[in-house]
Write a protein that holds these residues in place. Structure first.
Motif, mmCIF file in Angstrom:
data_model
loop_
_atom_site.group_PDB
_atom_site.id
_atom_site.type_symbol
_atom_site.label_atom_id
_atom_site.label_comp_id
_atom_site.label_asym_id
_atom_site.label_seq_id
_atom_site.Cartn_x
_atom_site.Cartn_y
_atom_site.Cartn_z
ATOM 1 N N VAL A 92 -2.763 1.100 10.750
ATOM 2 C CA VAL A 92 -3.240 0.583 9.344
ATOM 3 C C VAL A 92 -2.652 1.312 8.114
ATOM 4 N N HIS A 93 -2.281 0.850 7.302
ATOM 5 C CA HIS A 93 -1.426 1.457 6.378
ATOM 6 C C HIS A 93 -1.733 0.678 4.767
ATOM 7 N N ASP A 94 -1.452 1.219 3.894
ATOM 8 C CA ASP A 94 -1.367 0.611 2.385
ATOM 9 C C ASP A 94 -0.164 -0.137 2.174
ATOM 10 N N GLU A 95 -0.527 -1.305 1.335
ATOM 11 C CA GLU A 95 0.606 -2.124 1.170
ATOM 12 C C GLU A 95 0.675 -2.529 -0.321
ATOM 13 N N LEU A 96 2.059 -2.040 -0.729
ATOM 14 C CA LEU A 96 2.083 -2.453 -2.001
ATOM 15 C C LEU A 96 2.411 -3.952 -2.530
ATOM 16 N N ASP A 97 2.858 -4.774 -1.433
ATOM 17 C CA ASP A 97 2.912 -6.182 -1.611
ATOM 18 C C ASP A 97 1.820 -7.078 -1.701
ATOM 19 N N LEU A 98 0.617 -6.558 -1.409
ATOM 20 C CA LEU A 98 -0.646 -7.252 -1.276
ATOM 21 C C LEU A 98 -1.674 -6.783 -2.733
ATOM 22 N N PRO A 99 -2.158 -7.641 -3.138
ATOM 23 C CA PRO A 99 -3.100 -7.172 -4.305
ATOM 24 C C PRO A 99 -4.352 -6.426 -3.733
ATOM 25 N N ALA A 100 -4.767 -5.424 -4.414
ATOM 26 C CA ALA A 100 -5.970 -5.039 -3.885
ATOM 27 C C ALA A 100 -7.110 -5.832 -3.709
ATOM 28 N N GLY A 101 -7.903 -5.744 -2.405
ATOM 29 C CA GLY A 101 -8.701 -6.829 -2.061
ATOM 30 C C GLY A 101 -8.280 -7.608 -0.855
ATOM 31 N N GLN A 102 -6.924 -7.465 -0.566
ATOM 32 C CA GLN A 102 -6.595 -8.389 0.529
ATOM 33 C C GLN A 102 -6.145 -7.383 1.766
ATOM 34 N N ALA A 103 -6.379 -8.070 3.022
ATOM 35 C CA ALA A 103 -5.886 -7.112 3.916
ATOM 36 C C ALA A 103 -5.238 -8.251 4.975
ATOM 37 N N LYS A 104 -4.159 -8.061 5.567
ATOM 38 C CA LYS A 104 -3.452 -8.895 6.476
ATOM 39 C C LYS A 104 -2.824 -8.231 7.571
ATOM 40 N N LEU A 105 -2.912 -9.027 8.765
ATOM 41 C CA LEU A 105 -2.458 -8.527 10.159
ATOM 42 C C LEU A 105 -0.931 -9.131 10.266
ATOM 43 N N LYS A 106 -0.322 -8.403 10.947
ATOM 44 C CA LYS A 106 1.066 -8.892 11.305
ATOM 45 C C LYS A 106 1.639 -8.099 12.449
ATOM 46 N N PHE A 107 2.439 -8.890 13.069
ATOM 47 C CA PHE A 107 3.030 -8.074 14.392
ATOM 48 C C PHE A 107 4.535 -8.077 14.063
ATOM 49 N N GLY A 108 5.026 -6.605 14.232
ATOM 50 C CA GLY A 108 6.657 -6.519 14.338
ATOM 51 C C GLY A 108 6.957 -6.517 12.776
ATOM 52 N N GLY A 109 8.399 -6.541 12.441
ATOM 53 C CA GLY A 109 9.026 -6.629 11.480
ATOM 54 C C GLY A 109 9.553 -5.419 10.731
ATOM 55 N N GLY A 110 9.884 -5.454 9.438
ATOM 56 C CA GLY A 110 10.685 -4.210 8.862
ATOM 57 C C GLY A 110 9.531 -3.219 8.527
ATOM 58 N N ILE A 134 -3.325 -2.992 4.192
ATOM 59 C CA ILE A 134 -4.585 -3.026 3.188
ATOM 60 C C ILE A 134 -3.916 -2.821 1.833
ATOM 61 N N GLY A 135 -4.032 -4.081 1.117
ATOM 62 C CA GLY A 135 -3.384 -4.379 -0.100
ATOM 63 C C GLY A 135 -4.049 -3.296 -1.209
ATOM 64 N N ILE A 136 -3.073 -2.670 -1.859
ATOM 65 C CA ILE A 136 -3.280 -1.596 -3.086
ATOM 66 C C ILE A 136 -2.777 -2.134 -4.361
ATOM 67 N N GLY A 137 -1.991 -3.213 -4.201
ATOM 68 C CA GLY A 137 -1.276 -3.696 -5.439
ATOM 69 C C GLY A 137 0.164 -2.892 -5.813
ATOM 70 N N HIS A 138 0.648 -3.220 -6.903
ATOM 71 C CA HIS A 138 1.953 -2.823 -7.058
ATOM 72 C C HIS A 138 2.013 -2.360 -8.710
ATOM 73 N N PRO A 139 2.555 -1.191 -8.771
ATOM 74 C CA PRO A 139 2.587 -0.486 -10.379
ATOM 75 C C PRO A 139 3.324 -1.632 -11.315
ATOM 76 N N GLY A 140 4.223 -2.607 -10.848
ATOM 77 C CA GLY A 140 4.953 -3.166 -11.461
ATOM 78 C C GLY A 140 6.474 -2.697 -11.665
ATOM 79 N N ASN A 141 6.845 -1.266 -11.598
ATOM 80 C CA ASN A 141 7.946 -0.813 -11.971
ATOM 81 C C ASN A 141 8.177 -0.058 -10.369
ATOM 82 N N LYS A 142 9.322 -0.051 -9.891
ATOM 83 C CA LYS A 142 9.789 0.535 -8.678
ATOM 84 C C LYS A 142 9.628 2.161 -8.732
ATOM 85 N N ALA A 143 10.154 2.513 -10.042
ATOM 86 C CA ALA A 143 10.237 3.959 -10.306
ATOM 87 C C ALA A 143 9.020 4.511 -10.353
ATOM 88 N N GLU A 144 7.718 3.836 -10.438
ATOM 89 C CA GLU A 144 6.450 4.210 -10.553
ATOM 90 C C GLU A 144 5.508 4.289 -9.127
#
Length: 190
Positions: A92-110, A134-144
């Protein structure tokens, strides 16, 4: 198919990090332990805080205390000790590529640049394990990104993450018995 035998929630130990977005995995484990009456304690040989996931006698909950970038050390230690295969592990981990409020299950991958997953891949020797993102959203800038994941969320964002974690704990019994399709359907539906 075997069910999940180990749920490892990722985060960083210590008060300084407790409420940071990077600790979403820890929040999940804390809630699940509370809901199930599971008792967790420091296990030095497992490099984490661990305990049996009640009422299951052969299933474990884990919060690595190795810091995020060395999470694999703890996950591999418990998996090797209790003979748990990668396919029986849910990370179970935080996920930048999902908005806060979303949670998704997946098997394998990068690892998607997530240092905790990168270390677990290396320690297990495979990317073939389950993830609860667990979606945490993204700050919009990779450097952030580094700054962002190590900061606390705003009130509304935190509430959205908490709600998604509550919803995600509701599918853990399905995961325990290996009903992954039903768990995904339940979790991913609005």
């Amino acid at each position: 198919m075997n069910g999940i035998k180990l749920i490892a929630g990722l985060g960083n130990p210590g008060e300084k990090y407790e409420m940071t977005r990077h600790n979403a995995g820890f929040w999940f484990i804390d809630l699940l332990a509370q809901q199930s009456g599971s008792r967790l304690s420091a296990e030095s040989k497992l490099f984490g805080i661990a305990g049996k996931w009640q009422p299951h006698s052969d299933k474990w909950l884990l919060k690595p205390t190795t810091f995020m970038n060395a999470s694999g050390k703890s996950v591999a230690a418990i998996a090797n000790y209790y003979k748990i295969t990668p396919a029986e592990i849910l990370v179970v981990h935080d996920e930048l590529d999902l908005p806060a409020g979303q949670a998704k299950l997946k098997f394998g991958g990068g690892h998607g640049g997530h240092n905790g997953l990168r270390d677990i891949h290396a320690a297990l020797g495979t990317p073939d394990y389950w993830r609860l993102r667990i979606g945490i959203g993204h700050p919009g800038n990779k450097a952030e990104v580094v700054n962002y994941v190590l900061k606390a969320a705003g009130k509304d964002e935190q509430q959205a993450m908490d709600d998604s974690i509550i919803k995600a704990t509701s599918v853990t019994d399905l995961l325990a018995c290996g009903d992954f399709e039903k768990a995904m359907l339940q979790l991913h539906s609005k």
